[in-house]
Design an enzyme around this catalytic site. Sequence first.
Site, mmCIF file in Angstrom:
data_model
loop_
_atom_site.group_PDB
_atom_site.id
_atom_site.type_symbol
_atom_site.label_atom_id
_atom_site.label_comp_id
_atom_site.label_asym_id
_atom_site.label_seq_id
_atom_site.Cartn_x
_atom_site.Cartn_y
_atom_site.Cartn_z
ATOM 1 N N ARG A 36 0.821 -1.211 0.000
ATOM 2 C CA ARG A 36 0.000 0.000 0.000
ATOM 3 C C ARG A 36 0.859 1.266 0.000
ATOM 4 N NH1 ARG A 36 -4.293 -1.848 4.602
ATOM 5 N NH2 ARG A 36 -5.312 -3.522 3.448
ATOM 6 N N ARG A 49 -3.311 6.219 1.211
ATOM 7 C CA ARG A 49 -3.929 7.334 1.928
ATOM 8 C C ARG A 49 -2.992 8.114 2.847
ATOM 9 N NH1 ARG A 49 -8.797 4.307 4.663
ATOM 10 N NH2 ARG A 49 -7.227 2.652 4.654
#
Length: 372
Positions: free
Chosen positions: A33, A37
């Site tokens: 990831r 975010r």
Amino acid sequence: MASAQEFPPLQNDLLLRAARGETTERAPVWIMRQAGRYLPEFRALREKHEFFEICRTPALACEITLQPIRRYPGLLDASIIFSDILVVPQAMGLVVEMLPGKGPHFPDPLNEPADVARLRETVDVNTELKYVFDAITLTRKELKGQVPLIGFTGAPWTLMAYMIEGGGSKTLTKAKTWLWKYPEESKALLKRITDICVEYLVGQVKAGAQALQVFDSWAGELSPHDFAAFSAPYLTAIDFGVREILEREGISPVPLILFAKGANHALGTLASISGYDVLGLDWVIEPADAIKAVGGEGRRVALQGNIDPNILYAGKEAIEREVKLWADGFKGSGGVKPKGWIANLGHGITPGVDPDDLKWFLECVHKYSAPY
């Protein structure tokens, strides 16, 4: 799909060499990831576009994939295409939404085996998932050979669990009930998902992926017995299926990485019965124990992982201390080294991490994993 000679030459092949068990000057590092975010540039783009809109728009997926490579020049040794494991259930005909603050949601999940009839009988991945292939090809070109590009898929058990649960779950009660109540129907669905995953991964290689990872995120929710029955056979079938098709079509093989989170009990078995080049580790196993598990009978494999992602909240002093301890473990302080080691977290980076702390983490890996 583009052919390999249309892409810029690769300048950094550390990850590929480590995956093959070759000697490297230091451990390559990438982060699950890493395009996500925690990056303000990612959040800024997400304010303008829905999650699956980004996945289905090659230019946007490419842009997000490149964001961490730009932010951390020379510190990351791989990129991973921005997409989601749940594009496979979408290709099979299920609606999947990404709800703010909640995550993935299936408005109409599979509730009983008869619901499998709602899925597409056949899935043409070159049509349904062409946008992923296009994003991979574009990203390979835009990377300009800086680092390899990793493609991926979810594992059959993890995908099936989402399709039945309708989203995330703390207990997986519905999905596990299927395994026990409808074992043959479960195996038939797992086989169906497996076949699609094989074609999907082969398509990613043809599009330009230079390594592949299979995410079995919910492997650890199964008992060893159930993992052996409902996950391991399909993980192995993916590996052998991809390799068989690539060989038959005269396409050079790429390293395959398996991350079966929580299934450390199966490391030895997976190293022996599967053909994966690399086994990913979560953070609840010591390097020496993992090395021992895959280095006994059967072939030895390279390892990937496995520091706790939460270390990134603990400050620079703690990050440096833990990275040094962790690197020493994989460099053989217990008396034996793995066949190869790719540094990574034991799971994906979480949204609240300060990007500067990840930068420090990467710098510490460079410092303490050399020489490897």
